[in-house]
Design a protein around this motif. Structure first.
Motif, mmCIF file in Angstrom:
data_model
loop_
_atom_site.group_PDB
_atom_site.id
_atom_site.type_symbol
_atom_site.label_atom_id
_atom_site.label_comp_id
_atom_site.label_asym_id
_atom_site.label_seq_id
_atom_site.Cartn_x
_atom_site.Cartn_y
_atom_site.Cartn_z
ATOM 1 N N LEU A 1 -2.899 8.799 -16.362
ATOM 2 C CA LEU A 1 -2.025 9.745 -15.298
ATOM 3 C C LEU A 1 -3.437 10.130 -14.493
ATOM 4 O O LEU A 1 -4.310 10.641 -14.938
ATOM 5 N N LEU A 2 -3.043 10.154 -13.078
ATOM 6 C CA LEU A 2 -4.076 10.354 -12.189
ATOM 7 C C LEU A 2 -3.541 11.277 -11.120
ATOM 8 O O LEU A 2 -2.642 10.917 -10.346
ATOM 9 N N GLN A 3 -4.114 12.429 -10.919
ATOM 10 C CA GLN A 3 -3.619 13.408 -9.883
ATOM 11 C C GLN A 3 -4.390 13.032 -8.652
ATOM 12 O O GLN A 3 -5.536 13.145 -8.163
ATOM 13 N N LEU A 4 -3.516 12.484 -7.450
ATOM 14 C CA LEU A 4 -4.153 11.835 -6.353
ATOM 15 C C LEU A 4 -4.308 13.133 -5.315
ATOM 16 O O LEU A 4 -5.015 12.948 -4.474
ATOM 17 N N SER A 5 -3.653 14.002 -5.235
ATOM 18 C CA SER A 5 -3.775 15.040 -4.314
ATOM 19 C C SER A 5 -4.939 16.258 -4.759
ATOM 20 O O SER A 5 -5.036 16.339 -6.197
ATOM 21 N N HIS A 6 -5.177 16.968 -4.012
ATOM 22 C CA HIS A 6 -6.030 18.257 -4.417
ATOM 23 C C HIS A 6 -5.470 19.512 -4.015
ATOM 24 O O HIS A 6 -4.764 19.535 -2.810
ATOM 25 N N ASP A 7 -5.433 20.497 -4.629
ATOM 26 C CA ASP A 7 -4.653 21.705 -4.394
ATOM 27 C C ASP A 7 -5.607 22.565 -3.423
ATOM 28 O O ASP A 7 -6.738 22.748 -3.492
ATOM 29 N N HIS A 8 -4.719 22.901 -2.223
ATOM 30 C CA HIS A 8 -5.556 23.762 -1.216
ATOM 31 C C HIS A 8 -5.166 25.264 -1.572
ATOM 32 O O HIS A 8 -4.421 25.757 -0.699
ATOM 33 N N SER B 1 0.908 -1.224 -0.032
ATOM 34 C CA SER B 1 0.128 -0.087 -0.097
ATOM 35 C C SER B 1 0.801 1.260 0.022
ATOM 36 O O SER B 1 2.001 1.151 0.300
ATOM 37 N N VAL B 2 0.328 2.535 -0.568
ATOM 38 C CA VAL B 2 1.035 3.637 -0.441
ATOM 39 C C VAL B 2 0.139 4.466 0.367
ATOM 40 O O VAL B 2 -1.224 4.603 0.022
ATOM 41 N N HIS B 3 0.851 5.295 1.293
ATOM 42 C CA HIS B 3 -0.202 6.202 2.076
ATOM 43 C C HIS B 3 0.234 7.426 1.716
ATOM 44 O O HIS B 3 1.341 8.093 1.776
ATOM 45 N N MET B 4 -0.757 8.370 1.452
ATOM 46 C CA MET B 4 -0.666 9.835 1.001
ATOM 47 C C MET B 4 -0.980 10.684 2.055
ATOM 48 O O MET B 4 -2.156 10.745 2.717
ATOM 49 N N LEU B 5 -0.120 11.852 2.241
ATOM 50 C CA LEU B 5 -0.513 12.997 3.051
ATOM 51 C C LEU B 5 -0.164 14.068 2.398
ATOM 52 O O LEU B 5 0.908 14.183 1.766
ATOM 53 N N HIS B 6 -1.008 15.060 2.507
ATOM 54 C CA HIS B 6 -1.039 16.316 1.654
ATOM 55 C C HIS B 6 -1.730 17.519 2.338
ATOM 56 O O HIS B 6 -2.878 17.403 2.838
ATOM 57 N N VAL B 7 -0.853 18.542 2.296
ATOM 58 C CA VAL B 7 -1.631 19.820 2.483
ATOM 59 C C VAL B 7 -0.915 21.040 1.783
ATOM 60 O O VAL B 7 0.568 20.845 1.730
ATOM 61 N N GLY B 8 -1.443 21.751 1.215
ATOM 62 C CA GLY B 8 -1.126 22.854 0.065
ATOM 63 C C GLY B 8 -1.298 22.735 -1.244
ATOM 64 O O GLY B 8 -2.236 21.745 -1.579
#
Length: 595
Positions: A157-164, A138-145
């Motif tokens: 291609l898939l963007q996993l993060s969301h721009d804050h 598994s891969v665990h994603m953490l994102h802020v910003g």
């Protein structure tokens, strides 16, 4: 950066958890200040060897210091370096989410505190933060910003993060969330399955603001087609090419990129797992006088179909308990794995109210582990001698049991087999929880295995309904077991008239009738009865939040009138209720007629 392969053992001095695992990543990264005077981006990848790669995984982090923040460059550097260091310092029993969240929360508060020296906290130590933790399959994603994480799989291609971020106009944007911006941190977290051949790309806005998703997709497609065998150098070259392209397109920001390729995952056949697990032989059944690795058996404490426990002494006359597996399970890989987990778990639980696993400093010739030797009696024996014991004495014991349970829960570990036989009272009156054979460890559960593991390992009379029904359990499952033990200690019998053992489905549990402990033992105060009834609720979310709250309610006298005295009239006497309603309506009608 060199990729480090994963050894086949998770070693704790002499006790090894032989998880056959070969997670392998090929990685590359690059960062450049671009047209700016300094580089406020920070990047880092850590792929540890041995134990840490299995229990904690590999980590990739990218951070962009906010340009308008005076401490942006320091904030990004601190966030990357400290996260890579502190994440690996968290307990191995913790899940990725718990470990990363606690580290990020502490980091955010530190950066926010540093930023208070500035008039506007948003202009202090503020940065974006995006990380990937690869653990097992598994891969665990953490994102802020507004840094980004992409996944390239099977040509898509898939963007996993969301721009804050929010746009002010066509040329200006501002961050809505970032590390160090506010005392409270809201981080996007998600877990995704990983496939061999996946490519993960992390970029800062200096790259993806100039390169469209179509262009990034085109470059990754060409890259994957041109390189059938990826290396760290080719991945690094791709990152350099990517940021150079963004620079040539006119990027005025810092430019950073990381590329990670999953080349191998820990998926082995069951026979490979068994081969690894069976490298250390089972000891034969021992009798008094026999020796194993210098430990002489003086007494046989316990023998069952699943294991043996002996009292042993070493050459220095130190006394220990030795637990050995039963030869009945010599071909059972799942049993062997769980037995090995017992000592591994015990070495990571530190409490005066949990039996201590003895760490040995010499190689073992067979599969066993040692614990401290305890003189005293089990709670099961104590119960036979103390029918309806004084409430004060029971509460003193329960407080100690709860302290032991809390030590498990701090390590994100559920005991799952709390019962009087697994609780020991020493001659000094110290209560200790023993046996780690049924523990659920969140951090270990994240490691994939081809083994079919038992899900119900506890004793039915003391096991929470959600565990029996196969639902996801948390600390409230151990809370339920503690409540059953408390009820038995106070009432001299099991709750629900001992019918818990016969429950097989949800309807069976819903049909259970709670018999008041106060009714069975009038010496028990009513506030204790109310607390136990709540803790023994079939629905976990209707119990106390944790064992600490339960013990607080059990030990804190309540002088308020209890809920049972305020049962609505319609429930206590439906006929009287409707009579009162009818009289009231009649009087209202009379008043209306005369007015």
């Amino acid at each position: 950066m060199k990729t480090e392969s994963l050894p086949q053992t998770l070693d704790s001095t002499n006790d090894r958890l032989l998880f056959t695992a070969t997670l392998q990543l090929v990685v590359g990264q690059a960062s450049d200040k671009g047209r700016k005077s300094q580089n406020e981006d920070a990047i880092g990848i850590r792929i540890p060897a041995g134990v840490s790669l299995i229990s904690k995984g590999a980590v990739s982090v990218i951070s962009d210091g906010v340009s308008t923040a005076e401490g942006g460059a320091r904030a990004s550097a601190i966030s990357v370096s400290n996260f890579l260091a502190d994440y690996y310092s968290t307990p191995e029993t913790w899940s990725v989410q718990t470990s990363s969240t606690k580290v990020l929360t502490a980091l955010n508060r530190w950066l926010y505190g540093l930023g208070q020296d500035y008039r506007d906290a948003r202009r202090g130590f503020v940065c974006t933060f995006s990380a990937l933790v690869f653990k097992s399959c598994s891969v665990h994603m953490l994102h802020v910003g507004d840094s980004r994480i992409y996944r390239f799989r099977d040509g898509e291609l898939l963007q996993l993060s969301h721009d804050h971020s929010t746009s002010i106009n066509s040329s200006s944007q501002y961050l809505t969330r970032a590390l160090g911006m506010d005392v409270k941190l809201d981080v996007d977290y998600k877990t995704l399955s990983v496939d061999v051949g996946d490519l993960y790309l992390l970029t800062t806005d200096g790259v993806h603001d100039l390169l469209t998703e179509f262009e990034i997709h085109k470059k990754l497609t060409t890259f994957s087609q041109q390189h059938q065998q990826l290396t760290d150098d080719t991945c690094e070259h791709f990152c350099q090419t990517l940021i150079r392209t963004a620079f040539d397109l006119g990027s005025k920001d810092n430019l950073s990129a990381q590329l990670l390729y999953v080349s191998q995952l820990p998926k082995q056949a069951i026979d490979e797992v068994y081969h690894s697990l069976s490298q250390r032989p089972f000891p034969p059944p021992l009798s008094v006088g026999m020796k194993l690795d210098g430990y002489q058996v003086t007494h046989i404490i316990h023998q069952s179909q699943r294991s043996q426990v002996y009292r042993v002494v070493n050459q220095q006359d130190q006394v220990f308990c030795m637990k050995t597996p039963s030869v009945n399970y010599i071909d059972d890989a799942a049993y062997i794995e769980r037995f090995m987990l017992e000592s591994w778990t015990g070495q990571r639980i530190s409490s005066a109210h949990v039996v201590k696993v003895v760490e040995q400093h010499k190689t073992k010739s067979a599969l066993y582990y040692l614990t401290e030797f305890l003189s005293g009696t089990s709670l099961a024996e104590w119960l036979t001698q103390h029918k309806k014991a004084p409430v004060e004495e029971v509460l003193l014991l329960l407080k100690q049991i709860e302290l032991g349970i809390r030590a498990f829960h701090r390590r994100e570990t559920l005991h799952q087999d709390l019962k009087p036989d697994n609780i020991f009272i020493t001659r000094d009156g110290v209560v200790k929880i023993i046996d780690f054979g049924s523990c659920y460890i969140k951090g270990i559960a994240e490691i994939s295995s081809p083994l079919t593991r038992d899900t119900i390992l506890g004793t039915a009379d003391y096991t929470a309904p959600e565990v029996v029904l196969g639902y996801q359990a948390d600390g409230r499952a151990d809370l339920f077991s503690l409540a059953v033990i408390a009820f038995e200690m106070l009432a001299g019998q099991l709750p629900f008239k001992g019918k818990l053992e016969k429950c097989r489905n949800r309807q069976d549990f819903l049909r259970l009738d709670y018999v008041s402990v106060h009714q069975l033992n009038p010496m028990v105060p009513e506030w204790i009865d109310i607390a136990l009834k709540k803790a023994l609720n079939v629905e976990p979310n209707l119990r106390q939040a944790d064992t600490c709250e339960l013990v607080h309610q059990l030990t804190t006298a309540s002088h308020r009138r209890h809920a049972k005295y305020f049962v609505p009239l319609i429930n206590r006497n439906p006929v009287r209720f409707w009579q009162v309603i009818s009289i009231g309506l009649f009087l209202c009608l009379v008043v209306c007629l005369f007015n």
